[in-house]
Design a protein around this motif. Structure first.
Motif, PDB file in Angstrom:
ATOM      1  N   MET A  35     -16.485  -5.501   4.458  1.00  0.00           N
ATOM      2  CA  MET A  35     -16.534  -4.311   3.587  1.00  0.00           C
ATOM      3  C   MET A  35     -16.024  -4.648   2.188  1.00  0.00           C
ATOM      4  N   ASN A  36     -14.923  -5.383   2.131  1.00  0.00           N
ATOM      5  CA  ASN A  36     -14.385  -5.756   0.816  1.00  0.00           C
ATOM      6  C   ASN A  36     -15.372  -6.635   0.054  1.00  0.00           C
TER       7      ASN A  36
ATOM      8  N   ARG B 199      -5.156 -12.518   4.378  1.00  0.00           N
ATOM      9  CA  ARG B 199      -4.751 -11.739   5.549  1.00  0.00           C
ATOM     10  C   ARG B 199      -4.315 -12.717   6.639  1.00  0.00           C
TER      11      ARG B 199
ATOM     12  N   LEU C  38       0.812  -1.220   0.000  1.00  0.00           N
ATOM     13  CA  LEU C  38       0.000   0.000   0.000  1.00  0.00           C
ATOM     14  C   LEU C  38       0.848   1.273   0.000  1.00  0.00           C
TER      15      LEU C  38
ATOM     16  N   MET D 202     -13.048  -5.439   7.775  1.00  0.00           N
ATOM     17  CA  MET D 202     -12.475  -5.226   6.433  1.00  0.00           C
ATOM     18  C   MET D 202     -12.969  -6.285   5.450  1.00  0.00           C
TER      19      MET D 202
ATOM     20  N   GLY E 283      -5.031   2.965  -3.547  1.00  0.00           N
ATOM     21  CA  GLY E 283      -6.465   2.819  -3.796  1.00  0.00           C
ATOM     22  C   GLY E 283      -7.017   1.631  -3.057  1.00  0.00           C
ATOM     23  N   LEU E 284      -8.057   1.035  -3.636  1.00  0.00           N
ATOM     24  CA  LEU E 284      -8.769  -0.043  -2.947  1.00  0.00           C
ATOM     25  C   LEU E 284      -8.125  -1.401  -3.206  1.00  0.00           C
ATOM     26  N   THR E 285      -8.099  -2.210  -2.155  1.00  0.00           N
ATOM     27  CA  THR E 285      -7.599  -3.582  -2.298  1.00  0.00           C
ATOM     28  C   THR E 285      -8.411  -4.357  -3.339  1.00  0.00           C
TER      29      THR E 285
ATOM     30  N   PHE F 108       0.574  -0.594  -4.672  1.00  0.00           N
ATOM     31  CA  PHE F 108      -0.783  -0.206  -5.076  1.00  0.00           C
ATOM     32  C   PHE F 108      -1.262   0.975  -4.253  1.00  0.00           C
TER      33      PHE F 108
HETATM   34  O1  PNS Z   1      -0.676  -4.057   6.875  1.00  0.00           O
HETATM   35  P1  PNS Z   1      -1.891  -3.266   7.167  1.00  0.00           P
HETATM   36  O2  PNS Z   1      -1.523  -1.813   7.374  1.00  0.00           O
HETATM   37  O3  PNS Z   1      -2.696  -3.838   8.300  1.00  0.00           O
HETATM   38  O4  PNS Z   1      -2.822  -3.335   5.854  1.00  0.00           O
HETATM   39  C1  PNS Z   1      -4.035  -2.636   5.772  1.00  0.00           C
HETATM   40  C2  PNS Z   1      -4.566  -2.681   4.348  1.00  0.00           C
HETATM   41  C3  PNS Z   1      -3.525  -2.166   3.359  1.00  0.00           C
HETATM   42  C4  PNS Z   1      -4.920  -4.092   3.974  1.00  0.00           C
HETATM   43  C5  PNS Z   1      -5.844  -1.813   4.317  1.00  0.00           C
HETATM   44  O5  PNS Z   1      -5.581  -0.552   4.853  1.00  0.00           O
HETATM   45  C6  PNS Z   1      -6.364  -1.633   2.899  1.00  0.00           C
HETATM   46  O6  PNS Z   1      -6.922  -2.540   2.318  1.00  0.00           O
HETATM   47  N1  PNS Z   1      -6.154  -0.430   2.330  1.00  0.00           N
HETATM   48  C7  PNS Z   1      -6.537  -0.110   0.977  1.00  0.00           C
HETATM   49  C8  PNS Z   1      -7.783   0.763   0.943  1.00  0.00           C
HETATM   50  C9  PNS Z   1      -9.035  -0.083   1.004  1.00  0.00           C
HETATM   51  O7  PNS Z   1      -9.241  -0.974   0.212  1.00  0.00           O
HETATM   52  N2  PNS Z   1      -9.863   0.229   1.995  1.00  0.00           N
HETATM   53  C10 PNS Z   1     -11.072  -0.513   2.257  1.00  0.00           C
HETATM   54  C11 PNS Z   1     -10.743  -1.753   3.075  1.00  0.00           C
HETATM   55  S1  PNS Z   1     -12.155  -2.307   3.843  1.00  0.00           S
END
Ligand code: PNS
Length: 172
Positions: free
Chosen positions: A109-110, A92, A36, A106, A76-78, A74
């Motif tokens: 939401m994803n 994860r 990220l 998360m 933006g969004l995962t 990257f």
């Molecule tokens: O290693 P981390 O900091 O715990 O990782 C967190 C991460 C990068 C997985 C999370 O912050 C993320 O997915 N960020 C990208 C933005 C996104 O997709 N946000 C919505 C997630 S619900």
């Protein structure tokens, strides 16, 4: 081909992350480590250094598996990183129950954003359950030895980054 994205800040990648990656490679054909770029945070290792550290660290600790690992930055969004790489899974790691609540949120939401994508959790080995990138950064900044916590080349990069920080701090 089963492809998964393993997203994270990886500042720095730890042996716990590598352990999760090794487990994911037992299930998926290819794992994209998505690093990220977060404009709101000043990382200890910049994005190029984190990507390079992961590539070299994975080569050192997971020889023979590294060719099935892609490492890319990257922003933006995962879920968009997943779509760009044809991945239907997000990987994860869970170290302890305390990780679970935020990870569950998360994952839901994803899934809401991209119903075709599922999150898969791997339990980090017990010996790495205490390990976090933020603790590693703190140890390195105070002159501690991170060599049991990160791959060898990552430890070298961290020492250099800590030295650069302390020079910058002296100048300020
Ligand atoms: O290693 P981390 O900091 O715990 O990782 C967190 C991460 C990068 C997985 C999370 O912050 C993320 O997915 N960020 C990208 C933005 C996104 O997709 N946000 C919505 C997630 S619900």
């Amino acid at each position: 081909m089963r492809v998964a994205v393993y997203p994270g800040s990886f500042d720095p990648i730890t042996m716990g992350h590598v352990d999760v990656l090794r487990r994911a490679l037992g299930v998926f054909d290819r794992v994209v480590v998505a690093v990220l770029v977060n404009p709101k945070k000043v990382p200890m290792l910049d994005i190029d250094a984190r990507v390079a550290a992961i590539r070299s660290g994975v080569g050192e600790v997971l020889p023979g598996l590294a060719e099935r690992v892609d490492v890319r930055p990257f922003a933006g969004l995962t879920v968009d990183a997943c779509r760009q790489t044809d991945a239907r899974f997000i990987v994860r790691g869970l170290r302890a129950v305390s990780d679970f609540e935020a990870e569950l949120q998360m994952a839901h939401m994803n899934h809401r954003l991209a119903p075709e994508i599922d999150t898969v959790f791997f339990m980090t080995a017990l010996e790495y359950s205490y390990l976090s990138s933020s603790l590693v950064r703190e140890i390195v900044r105070f002159g501690g030895d991170p060599s049991a916590m990160v791959p060898p080349s990552v430890a070298e990069r961290l020492s250099a980054a800590a030295a650069a920080e302390s020079v910058a701090g002296r100048v300020r």
